[in-house]
Design an enzyme around this catalytic site. Structure first.
Site, PDB file in Angstrom:
ATOM      1  N   ARG A 190      -0.190  -0.636  -8.632  1.00 56.41           N
ATOM      2  CA  ARG A 190      -1.620  -0.396  -8.400  1.00 56.41           C
ATOM      3  C   ARG A 190      -1.788   1.111  -8.280  1.00 56.41           C
ATOM      4  O   ARG A 190      -1.275   1.717  -7.347  1.00 56.41           O
ATOM      5  CB  ARG A 190      -2.053  -1.073  -7.098  1.00 56.41           C
ATOM      6  CG  ARG A 190      -3.527  -0.809  -6.785  1.00 56.41           C
ATOM      7  CD  ARG A 190      -3.966  -1.565  -5.539  1.00 56.41           C
ATOM      8  NE  ARG A 190      -3.545  -0.886  -4.346  1.00 56.41           N
ATOM      9  CZ  ARG A 190      -3.206  -1.514  -3.210  1.00 56.41           C
ATOM     10  NH1 ARG A 190      -3.214  -2.811  -3.121  1.00 56.41           N
ATOM     11  NH2 ARG A 190      -2.843  -0.814  -2.162  1.00 56.41           N
ATOM     12  N   ARG A 230     -11.378   7.216   6.586  1.00 56.15           N
ATOM     13  CA  ARG A 230     -10.914   7.557   5.225  1.00 56.15           C
ATOM     14  C   ARG A 230     -11.968   7.161   4.188  1.00 56.15           C
ATOM     15  O   ARG A 230     -12.160   7.842   3.193  1.00 56.15           O
ATOM     16  CB  ARG A 230      -9.572   6.878   4.919  1.00 56.15           C
ATOM     17  CG  ARG A 230      -8.395   7.488   5.670  1.00 56.15           C
ATOM     18  CD  ARG A 230      -7.059   7.140   5.033  1.00 56.15           C
ATOM     19  NE  ARG A 230      -6.708   5.743   5.127  1.00 56.15           N
ATOM     20  CZ  ARG A 230      -6.058   5.183   6.152  1.00 56.15           C
ATOM     21  NH1 ARG A 230      -5.683   5.915   7.172  1.00 56.15           N
ATOM     22  NH2 ARG A 230      -5.762   3.907   6.150  1.00 56.15           N
ATOM     23  N   LYS A 283      -6.217   7.005  -6.518  1.00 54.41           N
ATOM     24  CA  LYS A 283      -6.237   8.479  -6.530  1.00 54.41           C
ATOM     25  C   LYS A 283      -5.541   9.045  -5.304  1.00 54.41           C
ATOM     26  O   LYS A 283      -4.889  10.079  -5.365  1.00 54.41           O
ATOM     27  CB  LYS A 283      -7.678   8.976  -6.630  1.00 54.41           C
ATOM     28  CG  LYS A 283      -8.306   8.660  -7.990  1.00 54.41           C
ATOM     29  CD  LYS A 283      -9.656   9.304  -8.183  1.00 54.41           C
ATOM     30  CE  LYS A 283     -10.283   8.828  -9.494  1.00 54.41           C
ATOM     31  NZ  LYS A 283     -11.645   9.341  -9.686  1.00 54.41           N
ATOM     32  N   GLY A 284      -5.647   8.375  -4.146  1.00 55.32           N
ATOM     33  CA  GLY A 284      -4.993   8.851  -2.920  1.00 55.32           C
ATOM     34  C   GLY A 284      -6.024   9.186  -1.858  1.00 55.32           C
ATOM     35  O   GLY A 284      -7.024   9.839  -2.145  1.00 55.32           O
ATOM     36  N   ALA A 285      -5.764   8.723  -0.620  1.00 59.37           N
ATOM     37  CA  ALA A 285      -6.798   8.769   0.422  1.00 59.37           C
ATOM     38  C   ALA A 285      -6.460   9.661   1.614  1.00 59.37           C
ATOM     39  O   ALA A 285      -7.246   9.731   2.541  1.00 59.37           O
ATOM     40  CB  ALA A 285      -7.049   7.345   0.919  1.00 59.37           C
ATOM     41  N   ASP A 301       0.849  -1.201   0.000  1.00 67.22           N
ATOM     42  CA  ASP A 301       0.000   0.000   0.000  1.00 67.22           C
ATOM     43  C   ASP A 301       0.884   1.250   0.000  1.00 67.22           C
ATOM     44  O   ASP A 301       2.039   1.193   0.401  1.00 67.22           O
ATOM     45  CB  ASP A 301      -0.839   0.074   1.290  1.00 67.22           C
ATOM     46  CG  ASP A 301      -1.961  -0.956   1.328  1.00 67.22           C
ATOM     47  OD1 ASP A 301      -2.070  -1.761   0.393  1.00 67.22           O
ATOM     48  OD2 ASP A 301      -2.711  -0.935   2.313  1.00 67.22           O
TER      49      ASP A 301
HETATM   50  P1  FDA Z   1     -13.731   8.739  -6.812  1.00 63.94           P
HETATM   51  O1  FDA Z   1     -13.507   9.306  -5.454  1.00 63.94           O
HETATM   52  O2  FDA Z   1     -13.755   9.677  -7.972  1.00 63.94           O
HETATM   53  O3  FDA Z   1     -15.062   7.891  -6.775  1.00 63.94           O
HETATM   54  C1  FDA Z   1     -15.576   7.231  -7.920  1.00 63.94           C
HETATM   55  C2  FDA Z   1     -16.958   6.693  -7.599  1.00 63.94           C
HETATM   56  O4  FDA Z   1     -16.890   5.723  -6.538  1.00 63.94           O
HETATM   57  C3  FDA Z   1     -17.936   7.767  -7.122  1.00 63.94           C
HETATM   58  O5  FDA Z   1     -19.198   7.430  -7.622  1.00 63.94           O
HETATM   59  C4  FDA Z   1     -17.910   7.639  -5.617  1.00 63.94           C
HETATM   60  O6  FDA Z   1     -19.099   8.067  -5.030  1.00 63.94           O
HETATM   61  C5  FDA Z   1     -17.688   6.134  -5.429  1.00 63.94           C
HETATM   62  N1  FDA Z   1     -16.927   5.933  -4.193  1.00 63.94           N
HETATM   63  C6  FDA Z   1     -15.609   6.153  -3.991  1.00 63.94           C
HETATM   64  N2  FDA Z   1     -15.270   5.919  -2.703  1.00 63.94           N
HETATM   65  C7  FDA Z   1     -16.424   5.543  -2.081  1.00 63.94           C
HETATM   66  C8  FDA Z   1     -16.750   5.192  -0.739  1.00 63.94           C
HETATM   67  N3  FDA Z   1     -15.796   5.170   0.218  1.00 63.94           N
HETATM   68  N4  FDA Z   1     -18.027   4.879  -0.456  1.00 63.94           N
HETATM   69  C9  FDA Z   1     -18.991   4.891  -1.419  1.00 63.94           C
HETATM   70  N5  FDA Z   1     -18.740   5.223  -2.711  1.00 63.94           N
HETATM   71  C10 FDA Z   1     -17.488   5.551  -3.042  1.00 63.94           C
HETATM   72  N6  FDA Z   1      -5.381   4.957  -1.198  1.00 63.94           N
HETATM   73  C11 FDA Z   1      -4.129   5.225  -0.770  1.00 63.94           C
HETATM   74  O7  FDA Z   1      -3.803   6.393  -0.506  1.00 63.94           O
HETATM   75  N7  FDA Z   1      -3.216   4.213  -0.624  1.00 63.94           N
HETATM   76  C12 FDA Z   1      -3.501   2.927  -0.936  1.00 63.94           C
HETATM   77  O8  FDA Z   1      -2.642   2.036  -0.798  1.00 63.94           O
HETATM   78  C13 FDA Z   1      -4.806   2.640  -1.427  1.00 63.94           C
HETATM   79  N8  FDA Z   1      -5.162   1.373  -1.809  1.00 63.94           N
HETATM   80  C14 FDA Z   1      -6.364   1.159  -2.452  1.00 63.94           C
HETATM   81  C15 FDA Z   1      -6.626  -0.094  -3.024  1.00 63.94           C
HETATM   82  C16 FDA Z   1      -7.792  -0.277  -3.752  1.00 63.94           C
HETATM   83  C17 FDA Z   1      -8.070  -1.617  -4.374  1.00 63.94           C
HETATM   84  C18 FDA Z   1      -8.725   0.793  -3.910  1.00 63.94           C
HETATM   85  C19 FDA Z   1      -9.980   0.612  -4.693  1.00 63.94           C
HETATM   86  C20 FDA Z   1      -8.471   2.025  -3.322  1.00 63.94           C
HETATM   87  C21 FDA Z   1      -7.300   2.207  -2.583  1.00 63.94           C
HETATM   88  N9  FDA Z   1      -7.012   3.449  -2.011  1.00 63.94           N
HETATM   89  C22 FDA Z   1      -5.736   3.693  -1.532  1.00 63.94           C
HETATM   90  C23 FDA Z   1      -8.086   4.488  -1.891  1.00 63.94           C
HETATM   91  C24 FDA Z   1      -8.027   5.478  -3.047  1.00 63.94           C
HETATM   92  O9  FDA Z   1      -6.913   6.326  -2.932  1.00 63.94           O
HETATM   93  C25 FDA Z   1      -9.293   6.374  -3.102  1.00 63.94           C
HETATM   94  O10 FDA Z   1      -9.371   7.114  -1.909  1.00 63.94           O
HETATM   95  C26 FDA Z   1     -10.592   5.597  -3.268  1.00 63.94           C
HETATM   96  O11 FDA Z   1     -10.447   4.552  -4.171  1.00 63.94           O
HETATM   97  C27 FDA Z   1     -11.738   6.537  -3.775  1.00 63.94           C
HETATM   98  O12 FDA Z   1     -11.413   7.056  -5.020  1.00 63.94           O
HETATM   99  P2  FDA Z   1     -11.959   6.468  -6.430  1.00 63.94           P
HETATM  100  O13 FDA Z   1     -10.760   6.155  -7.256  1.00 63.94           O
HETATM  101  O14 FDA Z   1     -12.877   5.361  -6.216  1.00 63.94           O
HETATM  102  O15 FDA Z   1     -12.604   7.691  -7.176  1.00 63.94           O
END
Ligand code: FDA
Length: 302
Positions: free
Chosen positions: A181, A285, A184-186, A131
């Site tokens: 992988r 997060r 976008k970033g959390a 991660d």
């Molecule tokens: P975006 O935020 O644009 O959302 C796209 C769509 O998905 C929207 O419709 C939204 O409403 C829905 N959605 C997204 N998150 C949701 C939620 N929590 N509840 C309900 N609906 C939601 N980050 C990091 O910093 N380090 C890491 O190692 C990882 N690892 C990781 C692994 C995997 C498999 C995933 C899917 C994600 C991560 N992340 C992560 C988290 C990532 O950085 C990001 O915060 C989330 O994936 C949300 O962004 P989206 O790319 O989904 O896009």
């Protein structure tokens, strides 16, 4: 970054809030939306069920920033036993680890040895994912990744498209034919480190993916952004890239129907399943990613 997101990300680091929140029974109910349960057995049950629907899985034991090497070794040993069970049950399951959970900030060499031990125990051809945590850990995380990648192909690392530095990191990693992988970033990052506007993060996500695909990396799109996934799928088709060189990973409980639908269309899809008692920062997060999720808790509260 929206105000709600910023407040939630700050709250995710509050020990006081964690204590208050975890004591309430509604909290346990709310968190179940994003995890099948706290126990490893709950996670394995979900792996079995999801594999019936054609979905692979990735397991992660929740925890970060541990403070002693003994704890780090216990985490490594836990993951080793998880890998043994995966092999015994022949599950299509990988693991994903946080390096601050494996003691990176205490003893980097011990952390490298632990990740290497995990890659050796992982089934043939399977990747151990690393991660990416807050920006202060990116250099160290990439150093550990490089050290492990020098010895095995069974390792991959997460990169975050919101970081301004990621385009340069991609260029420096491409000569290793890495498994990346992209997410976008959390976390909560200052504007000189991460793009404050979501549209810049989204644009960077697509551009970085194209660069990785064209540069012959193995790419996992870790996102729930269906429009973006569709655009990437079209580009992967044009480039002739298929699973396992390109896969989509999503989190348990988010867009579950879409995960199955994508898999039924021939896209390689894995669901990342988290488990364990240390869910508070991780859960907040998830709320910050979609502040509307907070209403779900408020409704439960009433
Ligand atoms: P975006 O935020 O644009 O959302 C796209 C769509 O998905 C929207 O419709 C939204 O409403 C829905 N959605 C997204 N998150 C949701 C939620 N929590 N509840 C309900 N609906 C939601 N980050 C990091 O910093 N380090 C890491 O190692 C990882 N690892 C990781 C692994 C995997 C498999 C995933 C899917 C994600 C991560 N992340 C992560 C988290 C990532 O950085 C990001 O915060 C989330 O994936 C949300 O962004 P989206 O790319 O989904 O896009």
């Amino acid at each position: 970054m929206s105000i709600a997101r910023s407040i939630l990300l700050r709250a995710s680091r509050s020990k006081w809030l964690e204590g208050q929140f975890k004591r309430r029974s509604f909290a346990r109910r709310a968190v179940k939306r994003f995890m099948p349960g706290e126990e490893l057995s709950d996670a394995f049950r979900a792996c079995g069920e999801l594999s019936q629907s054609g979905l692979g899985t990735v397991l992660t034991s929740l925890g970060e920033r541990i403070t002693s090497l003994d704890e780090a070794f216990a985490v490594r040993d836990h993951y080793l036993s998880v890998l043994d069970t995966i092999a015994e049950r022949k599950l299509p399951t990988q693991i994903s680890v946080k390096l601050t959970h494996l003691g990176m900030s205490i003893d980097r060499n011990a952390c490298i040895d632990s990740v290497l031990a995990l890659t050796r125990r992982a089934p043939e051809g399977e990747i151990v994912w690393i991660d990416m945590e807050e920006s202060q850990y990116v250099d160290a995380t990439l150093d550990v990744f490089r050290a492990v990648r020098a010895q095995t192909e069974k390792v991959g690392v997460c990169l975050q498209s919101y970081l301004r530095r990621t385009a340069a990191d991609v260029e420096s990693l491409l000569p290793l034919s890495p498994a990346i992988r992209l997410v976008k970033g959390a976390y909560r990052e200052p504007p000189d480190v991460a793009f404050p506007k979501k549209q810049d993060t989204d644009r960077a996500y697509f551009d970085l993916t194209v660069r990785l695909l064209e540069g012959h990396a193995t790419v996992v799109s870790g996102t729930h952004d269906l429009a973006l996934i569709e655009k990437i799928r079209e580009r992967a088709d044009v480039l002739g890239v298929k699973a396992p060189r390109w896969e989509v990973h999503m989190l348990y409980g988010i867009k579950s129907d879409e995960q199955t639908r994508l898999a039924s269309r021939g896209v390689g899809v894995r669901t990342l399943i988290s488990y364990g008692a240390n869910w508070f920062p991780w859960y907040v997060r998830r709320l910050a990613e979609r502040p509307a999720n907070v209403w779900f808790i408020v409704r439960n509260l009433w």
